[in-house]
Design a protein around this motif. Structure first.
Motif, PDB file in Angstrom:
ATOM      1  N   THR A  59       0.844  -1.187   0.000  1.00  0.00           N
ATOM      2  CA  THR A  59       0.000   0.000   0.000  1.00  0.00           C
ATOM      3  C   THR A  59       0.885   1.244   0.000  1.00  0.00           C
ATOM      4  O   THR A  59       2.037   1.192   0.451  1.00  0.00           O
ATOM      5  N   PRO A  60       0.375   2.382  -0.483  1.00  0.00           N
ATOM      6  CA  PRO A  60       1.158   3.621  -0.416  1.00  0.00           C
ATOM      7  C   PRO A  60       1.567   3.967   1.013  1.00  0.00           C
ATOM      8  O   PRO A  60       2.658   4.493   1.242  1.00  0.00           O
ATOM      9  N   GLU A  61       0.694   3.657   1.969  1.00  0.00           N
ATOM     10  CA  GLU A  61       0.997   3.945   3.372  1.00  0.00           C
ATOM     11  C   GLU A  61       2.180   3.114   3.864  1.00  0.00           C
ATOM     12  O   GLU A  61       3.039   3.617   4.603  1.00  0.00           O
ATOM     13  N   GLU A  62       2.230   1.842   3.463  1.00  0.00           N
ATOM     14  CA  GLU A  62       3.356   0.985   3.850  1.00  0.00           C
ATOM     15  C   GLU A  62       4.660   1.516   3.270  1.00  0.00           C
ATOM     16  O   GLU A  62       5.683   1.606   3.964  1.00  0.00           O
ATOM     17  N   ILE A  63       4.623   1.870   1.990  1.00  0.00           N
ATOM     18  CA  ILE A  63       5.824   2.375   1.332  1.00  0.00           C
ATOM     19  C   ILE A  63       6.305   3.651   2.011  1.00  0.00           C
ATOM     20  O   ILE A  63       7.498   3.821   2.282  1.00  0.00           O
ATOM     21  N   THR A  71      13.933   2.105   4.934  1.00  0.00           N
ATOM     22  CA  THR A  71      13.996   0.652   4.704  1.00  0.00           C
ATOM     23  C   THR A  71      13.244   0.228   3.452  1.00  0.00           C
ATOM     24  O   THR A  71      12.965  -0.958   3.274  1.00  0.00           O
ATOM     25  N   ASP A  72      12.893   1.164   2.568  1.00  0.00           N
ATOM     26  CA  ASP A  72      12.076   0.807   1.403  1.00  0.00           C
ATOM     27  C   ASP A  72      12.781  -0.196   0.486  1.00  0.00           C
ATOM     28  O   ASP A  72      12.200  -1.217   0.101  1.00  0.00           O
ATOM     29  N   LEU A  73      14.040   0.062   0.151  1.00  0.00           N
ATOM     30  CA  LEU A  73      14.761  -0.877  -0.719  1.00  0.00           C
ATOM     31  C   LEU A  73      15.123  -2.160   0.025  1.00  0.00           C
ATOM     32  O   LEU A  73      15.155  -3.242  -0.574  1.00  0.00           O
ATOM     33  N   TYR A  74      15.378  -2.055   1.316  1.00  0.00           N
ATOM     34  CA  TYR A  74      15.677  -3.258   2.105  1.00  0.00           C
ATOM     35  C   TYR A  74      14.488  -4.221   2.082  1.00  0.00           C
ATOM     36  O   TYR A  74      14.656  -5.429   1.867  1.00  0.00           O
ATOM     37  N   ASN A  75      13.289  -3.684   2.293  1.00  0.00           N
ATOM     38  CA  ASN A  75      12.096  -4.540   2.273  1.00  0.00           C
ATOM     39  C   ASN A  75      11.851  -5.122   0.887  1.00  0.00           C
ATOM     40  O   ASN A  75      11.465  -6.289   0.750  1.00  0.00           O
ATOM     41  N   LEU A  76      12.081  -4.311  -0.140  1.00  0.00           N
ATOM     42  CA  LEU A  76      11.841  -4.764  -1.504  1.00  0.00           C
ATOM     43  C   LEU A  76      12.856  -5.824  -1.927  1.00  0.00           C
ATOM     44  O   LEU A  76      12.496  -6.863  -2.484  1.00  0.00           O
ATOM     45  N   LYS A  77      14.152  -5.584  -1.630  1.00  0.00           N
ATOM     46  CA  LYS A  77      15.223  -6.459  -2.104  1.00  0.00           C
ATOM     47  C   LYS A  77      15.513  -7.620  -1.161  1.00  0.00           C
ATOM     48  O   LYS A  77      15.496  -8.784  -1.562  1.00  0.00           O
ATOM     49  N   ASP A  78      15.808  -7.305   0.091  1.00  0.00           N
ATOM     50  CA  ASP A  78      16.300  -8.319   1.021  1.00  0.00           C
ATOM     51  C   ASP A  78      15.181  -9.142   1.662  1.00  0.00           C
ATOM     52  O   ASP A  78      15.314 -10.357   1.798  1.00  0.00           O
ATOM     53  N   ASN A  80      11.869  -9.362   0.543  1.00  0.00           N
ATOM     54  CA  ASN A  80      10.987 -10.008  -0.435  1.00  0.00           C
ATOM     55  C   ASN A  80      11.683 -10.407  -1.731  1.00  0.00           C
ATOM     56  O   ASN A  80      11.019 -10.830  -2.675  1.00  0.00           O
ATOM     57  N   ALA A  81      13.007 -10.279  -1.767  1.00  0.00           N
ATOM     58  CA  ALA A  81      13.818 -10.783  -2.882  1.00  0.00           C
ATOM     59  C   ALA A  81      13.332 -10.297  -4.254  1.00  0.00           C
ATOM     60  O   ALA A  81      13.347 -11.044  -5.231  1.00  0.00           O
ATOM     61  N   CYS A  82      12.890  -9.052  -4.319  1.00  0.00           N
ATOM     62  CA  CYS A  82      12.464  -8.409  -5.575  1.00  0.00           C
ATOM     63  C   CYS A  82      11.250  -9.071  -6.228  1.00  0.00           C
ATOM     64  O   CYS A  82      10.919  -8.744  -7.372  1.00  0.00           O
ATOM     65  N   GLN A  83      10.579  -9.984  -5.528  1.00  0.00           N
ATOM     66  CA  GLN A  83       9.495 -10.716  -6.177  1.00  0.00           C
ATOM     67  C   GLN A  83       8.286  -9.840  -6.485  1.00  0.00           C
ATOM     68  O   GLN A  83       7.450 -10.207  -7.307  1.00  0.00           O
ATOM     69  N   PHE A  84       8.172  -8.663  -5.845  1.00  0.00           N
ATOM     70  CA  PHE A  84       7.039  -7.781  -6.098  1.00  0.00           C
ATOM     71  C   PHE A  84       7.452  -6.541  -6.902  1.00  0.00           C
ATOM     72  O   PHE A  84       6.689  -5.588  -6.996  1.00  0.00           O
ATOM     73  N   SER A  85       8.650  -6.554  -7.470  1.00  0.00           N
ATOM     74  CA  SER A  85       9.133  -5.371  -8.175  1.00  0.00           C
ATOM     75  C   SER A  85       8.298  -5.064  -9.420  1.00  0.00           C
ATOM     76  O   SER A  85       8.068  -3.900  -9.747  1.00  0.00           O
ATOM     77  N   ALA A  99       3.575   7.410  -3.986  1.00  0.00           N
ATOM     78  CA  ALA A  99       4.511   6.522  -3.290  1.00  0.00           C
ATOM     79  C   ALA A  99       5.127   5.500  -4.245  1.00  0.00           C
ATOM     80  O   ALA A  99       6.310   5.160  -4.123  1.00  0.00           O
ATOM     81  N   TYR A 100       4.333   5.013  -5.210  1.00  0.00           N
ATOM     82  CA  TYR A 100       4.860   4.050  -6.185  1.00  0.00           C
ATOM     83  C   TYR A 100       5.837   4.744  -7.132  1.00  0.00           C
ATOM     84  O   TYR A 100       6.865   4.169  -7.497  1.00  0.00           O
ATOM     85  N   ASP A 101       5.531   5.979  -7.544  1.00  0.00           N
ATOM     86  CA  ASP A 101       6.457   6.734  -8.385  1.00  0.00           C
ATOM     87  C   ASP A 101       7.794   6.913  -7.665  1.00  0.00           C
ATOM     88  O   ASP A 101       8.862   6.751  -8.262  1.00  0.00           O
ATOM     89  N   TYR A 102       7.706   7.259  -6.379  1.00  0.00           N
ATOM     90  CA  TYR A 102       8.924   7.501  -5.617  1.00  0.00           C
ATOM     91  C   TYR A 102       9.753   6.218  -5.476  1.00  0.00           C
ATOM     92  O   TYR A 102      10.967   6.223  -5.700  1.00  0.00           O
ATOM     93  N   LEU A 103       9.094   5.122  -5.104  1.00  0.00           N
ATOM     94  CA  LEU A 103       9.836   3.870  -4.907  1.00  0.00           C
ATOM     95  C   LEU A 103      10.460   3.393  -6.216  1.00  0.00           C
ATOM     96  O   LEU A 103      11.609   2.935  -6.231  1.00  0.00           O
ATOM     97  N   TYR A 104       9.732   3.536  -7.317  1.00  0.00           N
ATOM     98  CA  TYR A 104      10.291   3.136  -8.612  1.00  0.00           C
ATOM     99  C   TYR A 104      11.486   4.008  -8.965  1.00  0.00           C
ATOM    100  O   TYR A 104      12.494   3.511  -9.489  1.00  0.00           O
ATOM    101  N   SER A 105      11.414   5.303  -8.664  1.00  0.00           N
ATOM    102  CA  SER A 105      12.561   6.187  -8.937  1.00  0.00           C
ATOM    103  C   SER A 105      13.774   5.744  -8.131  1.00  0.00           C
ATOM    104  O   SER A 105      14.898   5.751  -8.636  1.00  0.00           O
ATOM    105  N   HIS A 106      13.539   5.357  -6.879  1.00  0.00           N
ATOM    106  CA  HIS A 106      14.635   4.890  -6.018  1.00  0.00           C
ATOM    107  C   HIS A 106      15.240   3.612  -6.583  1.00  0.00           C
ATOM    108  O   HIS A 106      16.475   3.428  -6.571  1.00  0.00           O
ATOM    109  N   MET A 107      14.394   2.730  -7.090  1.00  0.00           N
ATOM    110  CA  MET A 107      14.872   1.497  -7.709  1.00  0.00           C
ATOM    111  C   MET A 107      15.736   1.799  -8.932  1.00  0.00           C
ATOM    112  O   MET A 107      16.813   1.215  -9.120  1.00  0.00           O
ATOM    113  N   LEU A 108      15.268   2.727  -9.771  1.00  0.00           N
ATOM    114  CA  LEU A 108      15.994   3.069 -10.996  1.00  0.00           C
ATOM    115  C   LEU A 108      17.317   3.761 -10.701  1.00  0.00           C
ATOM    116  O   LEU A 108      18.335   3.484 -11.353  1.00  0.00           O
ATOM    117  N   LEU A 109      17.321   4.654  -9.731  1.00  0.00           N
ATOM    118  CA  LEU A 109      18.534   5.412  -9.418  1.00  0.00           C
ATOM    119  C   LEU A 109      19.618   4.545  -8.794  1.00  0.00           C
ATOM    120  O   LEU A 109      20.808   4.851  -8.915  1.00  0.00           O
TER     121      LEU A 109
END
Length: 236
Positions: A59-63, A71-78, A80-85, A99-109
């Motif tokens: 959810t946007p609130e969780e992100i 811890t956004d990238l930690y939760n996504l990568k470590d 959940n092993a990128c399974q929800f990317s 929130a999704y735009d922001y997290l995706y930007s962080h992933m790309l950067l």
């Protein structure tokens, strides 16, 4: 003959039983509140044409909570092993929420769970900032101050950081005070920055350390009568 008839009757009874079981299962699913909740969640995130339902994961609130804690990238990568990317990418491309735009930007950067693409990362970061997402405003402010990924512009950097600070985003309040102490922006804004820090709720040891430090440094630069007047004001 009797044996064949018995087999026929047995097969017919199994068919009827299976049909009854299927009907009961369908009825249970239809009335199950958990099923209805999932269906409602999926429906909520359909695209503009009402097609291609998206699976609800974060959810946007969780992100946003993870972003605040760093811890956004930690939760996504470590965790959940990128399974929800793929889900994050799809939601960002559909601009479901900032929130999704922001997290995706962080992933790309950072090249986390997707190939690194700084230009596209800044594009999605600006999208989130345009929607007044405080973390995006803060990060863009940092990039403009340092000239990282964008042309250096300290005036724009201070304006972005101030906007995020005035929205109540504690990390941005800390960084805005730091900018003012580095002589970016106007010294006349120091009383406001001091009040915002005094009103901030500390969530991490980092925030505790820098809020305490910057309050002391601001107090050393602001006359006592100005501090007293600022304390009586309600900025935000």
């Amino acid at each position: 003959m009797k044996f064949k008839k018995a087999l026929l009757l047995m097969g017919l009874s199994c068919f009827l039983a299976a049909g009854t079981a299927a009907a009961v299962e369908a009825s249970v699913k239809e009335d199950d509140p958990n099923v209805r909740k999932v269906e409602a969640s999926v429906k909520e995130f359909r695209d503009a044409n009402g097609e291609t339902p998206l699976v609800h994961v974060y959810t946007p609130e969780e992100i946003t909570e993870w972003v605040i804690l760093g811890t956004d990238l930690y939760n996504l990568k470590d965790v959940n092993a990128c399974q929800f990317s793929d889900d994050i990418v799809l939601r960002a491309r559909k601009h479901v929420a900032a929130a999704y735009d922001y997290l995706y930007s962080h992933m790309l950067l950072t090249g986390s769970c997707v190939p690194r693409d700084t230009a596209m990362g800044i594009f999605y970061l600006e999208k989130a900032a345009d929607l007044a997402y405080p973390a995006a405003l803060r990060k863009l402010g940092f990039f403009y101050e340092t000239g990282r990924y964008v042309a250096q512009d300290t005036v724009k950097a201070e304006a972005l950081m101030r906007e995020a600070a005035e929205m109540g985003y504690v990390p941005a309040r800390i960084d805005w005070a730091g900018m003012l102490l580095r002589d970016l922006g106007s010294a006349q804004d120091m009383p406001e920055a001091w009040v915002l820090l005094k009103k901030s709720v500390k969530s991490t040891p980092w925030e505790e350390e820098y809020i305490t430090l910057y309050i002391q440094e601001l107090e050393s630069r602001i006359p006592e009568n100005v501090l007293a007047e600022a304390a009586r004001k309600s900025f935000y």
